[in-house]
Write a protein that holds these residues in place. Sequence first.
Motif, PDB file in Angstrom:
ATOM      1  N   LEU A 200     -14.343 -64.418  -5.890  1.00  0.00           N
ATOM      2  CA  LEU A 200     -14.813 -63.287  -6.684  1.00  0.00           C
ATOM      3  C   LEU A 200     -16.317 -63.441  -6.773  1.00  0.00           C
ATOM      4  O   LEU A 200     -16.826 -64.466  -7.213  1.00  0.00           O
ATOM      5  N   THR A 201     -17.001 -62.426  -6.341  1.00  0.00           N
ATOM      6  CA  THR A 201     -18.456 -62.522  -6.376  1.00  0.00           C
ATOM      7  C   THR A 201     -18.987 -62.004  -7.698  1.00  0.00           C
ATOM      8  O   THR A 201     -18.288 -61.332  -8.454  1.00  0.00           O
ATOM      9  N   GLN A 202     -20.238 -62.315  -7.929  1.00  0.00           N
ATOM     10  CA  GLN A 202     -20.903 -61.797  -9.124  1.00  0.00           C
ATOM     11  C   GLN A 202     -20.865 -60.279  -9.112  1.00  0.00           C
ATOM     12  O   GLN A 202     -20.741 -59.648 -10.160  1.00  0.00           O
ATOM     13  N   GLN A 203     -20.895 -59.756  -7.903  1.00  0.00           N
ATOM     14  CA  GLN A 203     -20.844 -58.303  -7.761  1.00  0.00           C
ATOM     15  C   GLN A 203     -19.517 -57.739  -8.269  1.00  0.00           C
ATOM     16  O   GLN A 203     -19.483 -56.725  -8.942  1.00  0.00           O
ATOM     17  N   ASP A 204     -18.441 -58.437  -7.926  1.00  0.00           N
ATOM     18  CA  ASP A 204     -17.132 -58.010  -8.412  1.00  0.00           C
ATOM     19  C   ASP A 204     -17.124 -57.972  -9.937  1.00  0.00           C
ATOM     20  O   ASP A 204     -16.586 -57.052 -10.556  1.00  0.00           O
ATOM     21  N   LEU A 205     -17.731 -59.002 -10.510  1.00  0.00           N
ATOM     22  CA  LEU A 205     -17.760 -59.112 -11.963  1.00  0.00           C
ATOM     23  C   LEU A 205     -18.572 -57.971 -12.574  1.00  0.00           C
ATOM     24  O   LEU A 205     -18.154 -57.338 -13.544  1.00  0.00           O
ATOM     25  N   ASN A 206     -19.704 -57.693 -11.957  1.00  0.00           N
ATOM     26  CA  ASN A 206     -20.522 -56.586 -12.438  1.00  0.00           C
ATOM     27  C   ASN A 206     -19.770 -55.273 -12.325  1.00  0.00           C
ATOM     28  O   ASN A 206     -19.829 -54.434 -13.217  1.00  0.00           O
ATOM     29  N   SER A 207     -19.078 -55.141 -11.231  1.00  0.00           N
ATOM     30  CA  SER A 207     -18.327 -53.915 -11.018  1.00  0.00           C
ATOM     31  C   SER A 207     -17.225 -53.780 -12.055  1.00  0.00           C
ATOM     32  O   SER A 207     -16.970 -52.700 -12.592  1.00  0.00           O
ATOM     33  N   PHE A 208     -16.585 -54.905 -12.366  1.00  0.00           N
ATOM     34  CA  PHE A 208     -15.558 -54.903 -13.418  1.00  0.00           C
ATOM     35  C   PHE A 208     -16.134 -54.377 -14.721  1.00  0.00           C
ATOM     36  O   PHE A 208     -15.506 -53.605 -15.433  1.00  0.00           O
ATOM     37  N   ARG A 209     -17.351 -54.827 -14.999  1.00  0.00           N
ATOM     38  CA  ARG A 209     -17.937 -54.446 -16.276  1.00  0.00           C
ATOM     39  C   ARG A 209     -18.486 -53.037 -16.294  1.00  0.00           C
ATOM     40  O   ARG A 209     -18.296 -52.293 -17.245  1.00  0.00           O
ATOM     41  N   SER A 210     -19.192 -52.663 -15.239  1.00  0.00           N
ATOM     42  CA  SER A 210     -19.816 -51.346 -15.272  1.00  0.00           C
ATOM     43  C   SER A 210     -18.788 -50.244 -15.036  1.00  0.00           C
ATOM     44  O   SER A 210     -18.933 -49.135 -15.536  1.00  0.00           O
ATOM     45  N   ASN A 211     -17.731 -50.566 -14.289  1.00  0.00           N
ATOM     46  CA  ASN A 211     -16.698 -49.561 -14.082  1.00  0.00           C
ATOM     47  C   ASN A 211     -15.839 -49.364 -15.317  1.00  0.00           C
ATOM     48  O   ASN A 211     -15.122 -48.379 -15.437  1.00  0.00           O
ATOM     49  N   ASN A 212     -15.924 -50.329 -16.193  1.00  0.00           N
ATOM     50  CA  ASN A 212     -15.069 -50.311 -17.361  1.00  0.00           C
ATOM     51  C   ASN A 212     -15.547 -49.284 -18.377  1.00  0.00           C
ATOM     52  O   ASN A 212     -16.218 -49.590 -19.343  1.00  0.00           O
ATOM     53  N   ILE A 213     -15.151 -48.055 -18.126  1.00  0.00           N
ATOM     54  CA  ILE A 213     -15.590 -46.971 -18.991  1.00  0.00           C
ATOM     55  C   ILE A 213     -15.042 -47.151 -20.403  1.00  0.00           C
ATOM     56  O   ILE A 213     -15.622 -46.665 -21.373  1.00  0.00           O
TER      57      ILE A 213
END
Lengths: 160, 160
Positions: free
Chosen positions: B7-20
């Motif tokens: 899991l990349t840092q990018q995945d983590l960021n995506s998890f957070r920013s996508n989390n409406i």
Amino acid sequence: MTNKNALTQQDLNSFRSNNIGHVLAEVARDYQQCAVEQYEQLGHNGLQLSHQAIFLHLGLEGARLTDLAKRAGISKQSMGQIIDEVEKLGYIERLPAPSDRRAKIIQFTDKGLDLIKTGTKIGIGIQRRYAEYISEGKMVLLHDILADLHGSIRSHNQQS
Amino acid sequence: MTNKNALTQQDLNSFRSNNIGHVLAEVARDYQQCAVEQYEQLGHNGLQLSHQAIFLHLGLEGARLTDLAKRAGISKQSMGQIIDEVEKLGYIERLPAPSDRRAKIIQFTDKGLDLIKTGTKIGIGIQRRYAEYISEGKMVLLHDILADLHGSIRSHNQQS
DNA sequence: AAATTTAATACAAGCTACCTGACTATCAAG
DNA sequence: CTTGATAGTCAGGTAGCTTGTATTAAATTT
């Protein structure tokens, strides 16, 4: 002759429909409730809302309890309890910090990383459902505007 | 060779920013917190979040406890407690129901009607602040899209 | 008239998400 | 090496919200 407090049904409707706070809260509630249900269906039981504090603030490199508490804006003790619970569920673990024998590094376990992947899918799924309700375009707009507003609120609030 | 759980840092960021859901919840919280503060400044002390159940579901003609509980989707006991509290604050009163001596009609007092007017102003004020953060246009869009989404969610959920 | 349902309430309890205060082990600075 | 700060934990407590069980009085059904 008119009562000072005269209030028409229209006023009441306006109070309710203008109340973006209410709508915001209800949509958020639907989202979270739906997410929790899906987590449970996918075998992630026992997760609570407060546990988000970890999944939202812990990076892949791990972090200390105190830092997590600061980032989440809650007390060390509260964060400690949350960590206890999430650790018991198997999503994180406490490792001794190499540089400081008092401290511990909180880190995601494989199960924790897996949860993040699952969470991403769930989030996308819910947003897809919403996109069916309204449209894809509106959903993108909503996402962007909300992110914008959220960012502004954050930066304005932390100045105090 | 690649870890199944990579899991990349990018995945983590995506998890957070996508989390409406997260963004939604935080904005809602800011709104409500801000609203409560302003209510208190304007002399309306002691109001709690749960009290909204009444201000959102009680009409000018009044209603029965049981009906209010149903509309708000909570138990009669919860609604009973909320009514107790809001009545003690002076915003509503219990009147005997003409047709049924067991029942009581919950109605807004003058103070209650006044609160609704105040609340409308407060809501408009907060939205004006938000409009300064992002723009007037975006704010209107946000309002409309949210109302749309909220309506869709409501109608889909009550089918079950 | 008897049996059932309903309206409201009283009482007890539970859960979540926090908090404060006190304490131990360790680290860091003078 | 003492002193003070820091990391984490233990114990206890609170506010807010919600539910379950049981009761009373009145209405409705049979």
